[in-house]
Write an enzyme that holds these catalytic residues in place. Sequence first.
Site, mmCIF file in Angstrom:
data_model
loop_
_atom_site.group_PDB
_atom_site.id
_atom_site.type_symbol
_atom_site.label_atom_id
_atom_site.label_comp_id
_atom_site.label_asym_id
_atom_site.label_seq_id
_atom_site.Cartn_x
_atom_site.Cartn_y
_atom_site.Cartn_z
ATOM 1 N N PHE A 1 0.820 -1.226 0.000
ATOM 2 C CA PHE A 1 0.000 0.000 0.000
ATOM 3 C C PHE A 1 0.844 1.262 0.000
ATOM 4 C CE2 PHE A 1 -4.618 -0.590 -0.010
ATOM 5 C CZ PHE A 1 -4.625 -1.955 -0.235
ATOM 6 N N CYS B 1 -15.320 1.392 -1.438
ATOM 7 C CA CYS B 1 -15.103 1.393 0.017
ATOM 8 C C CYS B 1 -14.269 2.559 0.522
ATOM 9 C CB CYS B 1 -14.462 0.084 0.444
ATOM 10 S SG CYS B 1 -15.558 -1.321 0.232
HETATM 11 C C1 UDX Z 1 -10.643 -2.187 0.408
HETATM 12 C C2 UDX Z 1 -9.930 -2.850 1.590
HETATM 13 O O1 UDX Z 1 -8.617 -3.248 1.192
HETATM 14 C C3 UDX Z 1 -10.724 -4.038 2.074
HETATM 15 O O2 UDX Z 1 -10.107 -4.633 3.191
HETATM 16 C C4 UDX Z 1 -12.109 -3.564 2.443
HETATM 17 O O3 UDX Z 1 -12.909 -4.648 2.851
HETATM 18 C C5 UDX Z 1 -12.768 -2.855 1.274
HETATM 19 O O4 UDX Z 1 -11.943 -1.809 0.805
HETATM 20 P P1 UDX Z 1 -10.873 -2.736 -2.194
HETATM 21 O O5 UDX Z 1 -11.790 -1.558 -2.295
HETATM 22 O O6 UDX Z 1 -11.245 -3.998 -2.886
HETATM 23 O O7 UDX Z 1 -10.669 -3.124 -0.657
HETATM 24 O O8 UDX Z 1 -9.470 -2.256 -2.773
HETATM 25 P P2 UDX Z 1 -7.950 -2.135 -2.295
HETATM 26 O O9 UDX Z 1 -7.192 -3.281 -2.792
HETATM 27 O O10 UDX Z 1 -7.863 -1.798 -0.867
HETATM 28 O O11 UDX Z 1 -7.510 -0.853 -3.159
HETATM 29 C C6 UDX Z 1 -8.169 0.389 -2.982
HETATM 30 C C7 UDX Z 1 -7.635 1.431 -3.912
HETATM 31 O O12 UDX Z 1 -6.335 1.843 -3.516
HETATM 32 C C8 UDX Z 1 -7.507 1.008 -5.377
HETATM 33 O O13 UDX Z 1 -7.992 2.068 -6.202
HETATM 34 C C9 UDX Z 1 -6.021 0.807 -5.568
HETATM 35 O O14 UDX Z 1 -5.617 1.021 -6.888
HETATM 36 C C10 UDX Z 1 -5.466 1.875 -4.631
HETATM 37 N N1 UDX Z 1 -4.090 1.610 -4.161
HETATM 38 C C11 UDX Z 1 -3.825 0.492 -3.430
HETATM 39 C C12 UDX Z 1 -3.066 2.500 -4.448
HETATM 40 O O15 UDX Z 1 -3.285 3.539 -5.107
HETATM 41 N N2 UDX Z 1 -1.805 2.247 -3.976
HETATM 42 C C13 UDX Z 1 -1.512 1.146 -3.257
HETATM 43 O O16 UDX Z 1 -0.357 0.987 -2.883
HETATM 44 C C14 UDX Z 1 -2.549 0.235 -2.971
#
Ligand code: UDX
Length: 437
Positions: free
Chosen positions: A253, A264
């Site tokens: 992340f 979310c």
């Molecule tokens: C998230 C939570 O991870 C999960 O535990 C919760 O239940 C619901 O919300 P999700 O929405 O499926 O899950 O996506 P996630 O994988 O968390 O990514 C969220 C966003 O962050 C995406 O747009 C992704 O591209 C972005 N992201 C993620 C980044 O920009 N940089 C990163 O390093 C990681």
Amino acid sequence: MKISVIGCGYLGAVHASAMAELGHEVVGIDVDVDKIRALAEGITPFYEPGLPEVLSSALASGRLRFSADIADARGSAVHFIAVGTPQKAGSNAADLRFVDAALHALIPHLQKGDLVVGKSTVPVGTAARLAEVLSSSGSGAILAWNPEFLREGFAVQDTIAPDRLVYGVAAGEDGRRATAQLNEVYATAIEAETPLVVTDYATAELVKVAANAFLATKISFINAMAEIAEVSGADVTQLADAIGYDSRIGRRFLNAGVGFGGGCLPKDIRAFTARAEELGRGESVAFLKEVDAINLRRRQRVVDLTVAALGRSVHNAKVAVLGLSFKPHSDDVRDSPALDVAVQLRGLGSDVMATDPQAIENSRLRHPQITYSTDIEETLRGADAVVLVTEWPEFKSIDPVWAAGLVNSRTIIDGRNTLDAAAWRDAGWNYYGLGRP
Ligand code: UDX
């Protein structure tokens, strides 16, 4: 166990299928008749890797059925509420009308000893209020709150083998009974020694929003560093690697880019802020407003960078947009940074052609003004600039030499810092990353 799952969206459809796969007898219920009909035929209403297989196998086992009639919840011992809690129009707060409606519709069909389990993400205090509604209904059913942490793209795996279980239960005998029933539901995960936290309602509700707030903060932190890198000549991807080696920080992340989106993270941090303000503690999470602002600035940055890199008027410039979903392995375009960038570039008068392996249909419904193509080659042909905004493997593996032969101008904006910058530069491209020199 006999289980009902109310709400068959991204969360409920996966939960219902996974619970049946684990051996329970499950009925999935939703007010959307078309969705129910599709699911009953083994067709998933959205793209989620692995779900079609689990859905078909659960249907074939005879342990999973779907219904549009809430009365079919009768006879189940455990009822999961898995409906959506979107952002309220014109406010940051969560819209709880679907949760309230689901509980009210369910109450007449509850029997003494039933357990109602909230899975939806709700503002802290909701479970206590719903427990009151339930106890005054005279149904004899009790409430637990069991937040869901599944990630889209890994939803099936996250549901069958979660990394932790959290039960928010009432005090005393009711809480012990709810815990025992949930342990039966999650027997497979419990046997696998999945960490379990049994707590009160408020803590369980907060665990979910706190986890999402933390993840959003981590992403905005690295994106803030990208902003500093942009004015100081540093490289945020190397910075992330270097700080990520510290095990207290960790590399996950910390990918800087166009920022977070989806159903979310964005709405959950806003709802958290709104709830904290209601509770008179707005200042405690005031930083989440900054987290949100940093995140939204990144979308603007990609648009500005594209306009600057074009080297010509944006009007009628052909821009190829790679990616529409909010992240790879999903067709979800809710609050998607990728779709937002495409829409903004179109709004500036450029001729946008966008492609995505799964999210074109959902994007077209919302934004028919954009031209979509299912073909990467067609999308790239004649482009004056290429913008990568979702890191699908299909885009990461594009050969820069091949792509160079298709475009009008070799200009690429890597909104996810996912491409091999040196390989693209070697093929004659002007490569622009985010937070990178
Ligand atoms: C998230 C939570 O991870 C999960 O535990 C919760 O239940 C619901 O919300 P999700 O929405 O499926 O899950 O996506 P996630 O994988 O968390 O990514 C969220 C966003 O962050 C995406 O747009 C992704 O591209 C972005 N992201 C993620 C980044 O920009 N940089 C990163 O390093 C990681």
